[in-house]
Enzyme design. Sequence first.
Site, PDB file in Angstrom:
ATOM      1  N   CYS A 178      61.437 -16.301  34.026  1.00 50.95           N
ATOM      2  CA  CYS A 178      61.594 -17.610  34.673  1.00 50.95           C
ATOM      3  C   CYS A 178      60.240 -18.022  35.251  1.00 50.95           C
ATOM      4  CB  CYS A 178      62.706 -17.592  35.726  1.00 50.95           C
ATOM      5  SG  CYS A 178      62.715 -16.167  36.825  1.00 50.95           S
ATOM      6  N   SER A 179      60.107 -18.081  36.570  1.00 49.35           N
ATOM      7  CA  SER A 179      58.823 -18.500  37.133  1.00 49.35           C
ATOM      8  C   SER A 179      58.590 -17.838  38.493  1.00 49.35           C
ATOM      9  CB  SER A 179      58.750 -20.015  37.255  1.00 49.35           C
ATOM     10  OG  SER A 179      59.852 -20.480  38.015  1.00 49.35           O
ATOM     11  N   CYS A 180      58.971 -16.558  38.641  1.00 52.87           N
ATOM     12  CA  CYS A 180      58.767 -15.842  39.896  1.00 52.87           C
ATOM     13  C   CYS A 180      57.276 -15.872  40.249  1.00 52.87           C
ATOM     14  CB  CYS A 180      59.227 -14.394  39.774  1.00 52.87           C
ATOM     15  SG  CYS A 180      60.993 -14.256  39.453  1.00 52.87           S
ATOM     16  N   CYS A 215      55.703 -14.294  34.769  1.00 51.92           N
ATOM     17  CA  CYS A 215      57.146 -14.046  34.856  1.00 51.92           C
ATOM     18  C   CYS A 215      57.726 -14.529  33.542  1.00 51.92           C
ATOM     19  CB  CYS A 215      57.760 -14.805  36.030  1.00 51.92           C
ATOM     20  SG  CYS A 215      59.571 -14.756  36.028  1.00 51.92           S
TER      21      CYS A 215
END
Lengths: 199, 96
Positions: free
Chosen positions: A102-104, A99
């Site tokens: 962000c940090s999906c 991702c």
Amino acid sequence: MAAPPGPESIALLERFVAALKAQGVVTEEEIAEQIARTDRASPEIGARMVARAWTDPAYRELLLRDGSAAAEQMGVSMAGAPPLGVLEDTDTLHHLVVCTLCSCYPRMVLGYPPHWYKSAAYRARAVRDPRGVLAEWGTVLPDGMELRVVDSTADYRWMVLPQRPAGTEGWDETRLASLVTRDALVGVTLPMVAERAAA
Amino acid sequence: MRFAAGTPVRVKRDFPELRGPCHIRTPHYLRGLDGVVERPLGAFPNPEDLAFARPAPRVPLYHVRFAQPGLFNEGAAGDTLLVEIFEHWLEPREDA
């Protein structure tokens, strides 16, 4: 690696949560339930889903068509969670999930993302030099295999269905699941049969 | 839904970040680049509105495939990238 949060960060978080509660956006109970749900999730869930797909063609079909329904079948509540998509590796195609924004991460079936997954270095390099990143994990793809980087940018969360390793004929689901690590479920590594175990 | 699987598309070369506060889920490195719709993924409330608590109409979302070496002019021929992109960020490629 991020430093532990300082007192200012914690104070900011507390003010933010207080504001959300005051506005009626969330309740204390909802926050606690969400934390508890993520705490309960772990890569073992994703590994069990993969092992079942390797042994049950009908489940494999469901997993690839509707990952959320396949997770529900394993007893995972997907209520309120983003839809889960599952991407199938083949003899000629390997998937790597990142991702960049962000940090999906498919937390419902893998739990919390590891620190490296959230690092700026992984997020930048996975799209720019994906084979270099894989090599550092010791993952070398055979010649002629397409590497497909999956940048998770919006409403889905993505998990990889890796290929079942050779030498696992006759293994049951539990033993197969033990081969599927957290890192293999986002494609940085491949499920491997240890030399000794295969012998 | 405007684009079927296999449709050649181009990501808009637009930078709303230069015009003011916004929340954009289209990565910078893809703006202006050519890809192909892999498959439609359904429709979801527009995150650009959601982020500002505005009414958020549902917008079709697509998985779009790009050639990976074309992104940064490095990489291995044949490698690809798959990204979720909302419909209003895609335009058809007349030249394709």
